[in-house]
Design a protein around this motif. Structure first.
Motif, mmCIF file in Angstrom:
data_model
loop_
_atom_site.group_PDB
_atom_site.id
_atom_site.type_symbol
_atom_site.label_atom_id
_atom_site.label_comp_id
_atom_site.label_asym_id
_atom_site.label_seq_id
_atom_site.Cartn_x
_atom_site.Cartn_y
_atom_site.Cartn_z
ATOM 1 N N HIS A 158 0.850 -1.178 -0.009
ATOM 2 C CA HIS A 158 0.027 0.033 0.180
ATOM 3 C C HIS A 158 0.791 1.307 -0.011
ATOM 4 N N SER A 161 -0.908 3.731 -2.735
ATOM 5 C CA SER A 161 -2.047 4.505 -2.225
ATOM 6 C C SER A 161 -1.574 5.317 -1.256
ATOM 7 N N ARG A 162 -0.637 5.057 -0.333
ATOM 8 C CA ARG A 162 -0.301 6.019 0.551
ATOM 9 C C ARG A 162 0.316 7.259 0.065
ATOM 10 N N ILE A 164 -0.169 8.505 -2.882
ATOM 11 C CA ILE A 164 -1.180 9.100 -3.620
ATOM 12 C C ILE A 164 -2.106 10.140 -2.722
ATOM 13 N N ASP A 165 -2.589 9.372 -1.780
ATOM 14 C CA ASP A 165 -3.556 9.856 -0.759
ATOM 15 C C ASP A 165 -2.832 11.153 -0.143
ATOM 16 N N ALA A 168 -2.411 13.872 -2.965
ATOM 17 C CA ALA A 168 -3.779 14.576 -3.044
ATOM 18 C C ALA A 168 -4.254 15.447 -2.108
ATOM 19 N N ARG A 229 -4.246 7.782 -11.633
ATOM 20 C CA ARG A 229 -4.814 7.321 -10.275
ATOM 21 C C ARG A 229 -4.674 8.858 -9.368
ATOM 22 N N LEU A 230 -3.387 9.484 -9.512
ATOM 23 C CA LEU A 230 -3.474 10.473 -8.659
ATOM 24 C C LEU A 230 -4.376 11.761 -9.076
ATOM 25 N N ALA A 233 -7.791 10.912 -7.673
ATOM 26 C CA ALA A 233 -7.821 11.163 -6.215
ATOM 27 C C ALA A 233 -8.035 12.568 -5.901
ATOM 28 N N GLY A 236 -11.533 13.475 -6.628
ATOM 29 C CA GLY A 236 -12.151 12.853 -5.192
ATOM 30 C C GLY A 236 -12.213 13.737 -4.024
ATOM 31 N N LYS A 237 -11.151 14.272 -3.850
ATOM 32 C CA LYS A 237 -10.918 15.227 -2.609
ATOM 33 C C LYS A 237 -11.406 16.742 -2.979
#
Length: 590
Positions: A158, A161-162, A164-165, A168, A229-230, A233, A236-237
């Protein structure tokens, strides 16, 4: 860039090409082969730190403790990463940075270097460092880039994903609230005494640019899957659609040269060659990238500037994108055609059967999309009045349509210079805009004049049919004057222009005479006329007003006389065709 130093001993390895030898004095009793590189090591440091190596060594070593060889072909990061891990085994100084921490973390997981095999093992060290760099934008970008090298393991842990989060969240917040490292920072110059170091981690930073697009360039360094993906994200934020579009355009301009330059509209061959002369990305990859970016563009009208949509369309045609991609672009452009500019509409014709220099059919489809949306909008939201056929709509509702009409008229004037442009295609494009969209037909008249000049072989019948596109009553005085002397126009059109201009003058003279009569008899006036007043009182001065009006009437009569002279000259020049003149007058007056 943030970094962390591990180990305290000096380098205990000698490496020559694809061979690493331990120089600590301990005998080498195990060989670890990673790809084509061999590492000659001692068992004890490996057994005390790696669960995987302990198991493999114990399985392969005989009771007599003979020499063993391990083949590790799937170590994340390959031999370069394993070389750093080997130094960690021997407590040799290594520097962990944002560029190598991901591969080290994955290699540590693969080798089972957890706390069961020594306190402060590599998994714990690298995991703590990852948590530190996630607070920094630049280091997070570098870490995310290196995830491509160990993608499967980084996904499983992960790490992707970490990253990217974290990115973002930072992009959607105030950039002054987090650290962004200074470009070109030399971490080797830092020391434990450096005030910018804390627990071995460099925190020397600078404040990033506070513009909305400060992160565009950094994201353009990512591969397309990670970039996509970024972006999703960020969306989405709550990232603003305008910023999403800005980042997408910045990204695609880096890989598709057609997005960064205007095509040579006079030399279509230069457009054909652009993908082979200015880009290292293959045409297939450029096409795939363009189609992916199209899927990410927000659907909201007006968010993506029309000039970029038109450049995307031009690139899609040159790269032979799918029909659905091209149709999607045409519809998007059609929904906001009033925001486009002429230079972006001049799309070279890239079809298999190239007849014209520019893609007229494409622009015709875009106009049809615009008209379908515009008519649906006005029919549902705008109060209209039907008056003898034409549709009369509020000025603010007509404004986009009028803008498009002016744009298409200038486009027609440009493409009319193409000798290969067929008359029906020109007529169809001009007729795609309704007559009520043009307050004046000057632009359309100019385009028709250019076409007639470029195509002198048209027959008289074709010229007459062609010129019916222009409403002679909607020409300005300047355009009417030009038309009256334009030998390229059919005689019928010239006579119509002169007739309507004379009719306009007669109407003006009649109205001024009516006003003049009211001035001479002020008692009959209804009081709505704005008349000159004496300087000494507030009383009207009808004498002064009448004199001014008489001067104006005199000027109008002179203009009328000039038109009569033009008619006489025309009659002398074209005696054979003059017989149609009474017919026109009869038709107009009946």
């Amino acid at each position: 860039m943030a970094f962390m130093r591990l180990g305290s001993k000096s380098d205990a390895f000698h490496h020559d090409g694809q061979t690493w030898n331990c120089t600590t004095g301990l005998p080498s009793d195990v060989t670890v082969k990673v790809g084509e590189t061999s590492f000659f090591l001692h068992k004890f440091p490996l057994l005390s730190r790696s669960g995987l190596l302990k198991k493999l060594i114990s399985d392969l070593t005989n009771e007599d403790g003979s020499y063993c060889v391990l083949q590790l072909d799937d170590v994340p990061g390959g031999d370069k990463t394993f070389a750093l891990v080997t130094k960690f085994f021997y407590n040799v100084k290594i520097e962990v940075t944002a560029s190598n921490v991901v591969s080290l973390r994955c290699a540590a997981e693969y080798l089972q270097m957890n706390e069961n095999y020594g306190e402060g093992n590599l998994i714990a060290k690298t995991e703590a460092f990852l948590n530190e760099i996630f607070s920094n934008w630049s280091d997070s970008i570098k870490a995310l880039q290196t995830c491509e090298e160990v993608k499967a393991c980084a996904e499983e842990l992960h790490i992707v994903s970490r990253c990217i989060d974290s990115l973002a969240m930072k992009a959607c917040s105030d950039p002054s609230m987090f650290n962004r490292h200074m470009e070109g920072h030399d971490s080797s110059k830092d020391s434990p005494q450096d005030p910018f170091l804390w627990n071995g981690i460099s925190s020397k930073t600078k404040s990033p640019s506070l513009g909305d697009g400060w992160w565009y360039e950094d994201l353009s360094l990512l591969s397309l899957p990670l970039f996509k993906r970024l972006i999703l994200a960020m969306e989405g934020k709550g990232m603003k659609p305008e910023n999403i579009v800005g980042s997408l355009i910045y990204y695609i301009r880096r890989f598709i040269p057609l997005m960064s330059r205007q095509s040579s509209f006079n030399d279509k061959n230069s457009v054909n060659q652009v993908t082979t002369t200015t880009s290292t990305v293959s045409e297939v990859d450029q096409r795939a990238l363009l189609e992916e970016i199209m899927g990410l563009l927000p659907n909201k009208k007006g968010v993506t500037p029309s000039k970029y949509l038109l450049r995307l369309l031009r690139a899609a045609m040159i790269l032979h994108a799918t029909p659905s991609c091209i149709e999607n672009l045409e519809k998007r452009i059609g929904s906001q055609l009033d925001q486009a500019e002429l230079i972006d509409l001049l799309i070279p014709n890239m079809g298999h059967s190239v007849e014209t220099l520019y893609d007229i059919d494409c622009i015709h489809r875009i106009i049809d999309h615009f008209m379908s949306i515009y008519q649906a909008t006005t029919a549902s939201n705008s109060p209209c009045i039907i008056e003898e056929g034409p549709l009369i709509v509020r000025t603010e509702v007509l404004e986009p349509l009028t803008t498009v009409a002016n744009l298409i008229d200038t486009y027609l004037a440009e493409v009319a210079q193409d000798v290969n442009l067929k008359l029906p295609k020109f007529q169809a494009l001009a007729s795609a805009i309704p007559d009520y969209a043009r307050p004046l037909d000057d632009g359309l008249y100019h385009a028709i004049d250019v076409y007639l000049k470029t195509h002198p072989w048209l027959t008289d019948f074709e010229r007459e049919q062609f010129c019916r596109l222009v409403n002679c009553q909607k020409l300005s005085l300047e355009a009417s004057t030009h038309a009256a002397k334009n030998e390229r126009l059919p005689l019928r059109v010239i006579v119509q222009v002169l007739f309507f201009e004379q009719l306009r003058l007669r109407t003006s003279i009649s109205s001024w005479l009516y006003v003049s009569e009211n001035l001479e008899n002020p008692q009959k006036s209804n009081g709505n006329l704005s008349l000159p007043r004496n300087n000494d009182s507030d009383k009207l001065d009808p004498t002064q007003g009448a004199e001014n009006l008489k001067d104006l009437v005199s000027e109008l009569e002179k203009e009328c006389s000039c038109i009569r002279d033009e008619l006489q000259k025309l009659a002398t020049k074209r005696k054979k065709s003059w017989s149609i003149f009474p017919k026109i007058f009869y038709r107009k007056n009946s």
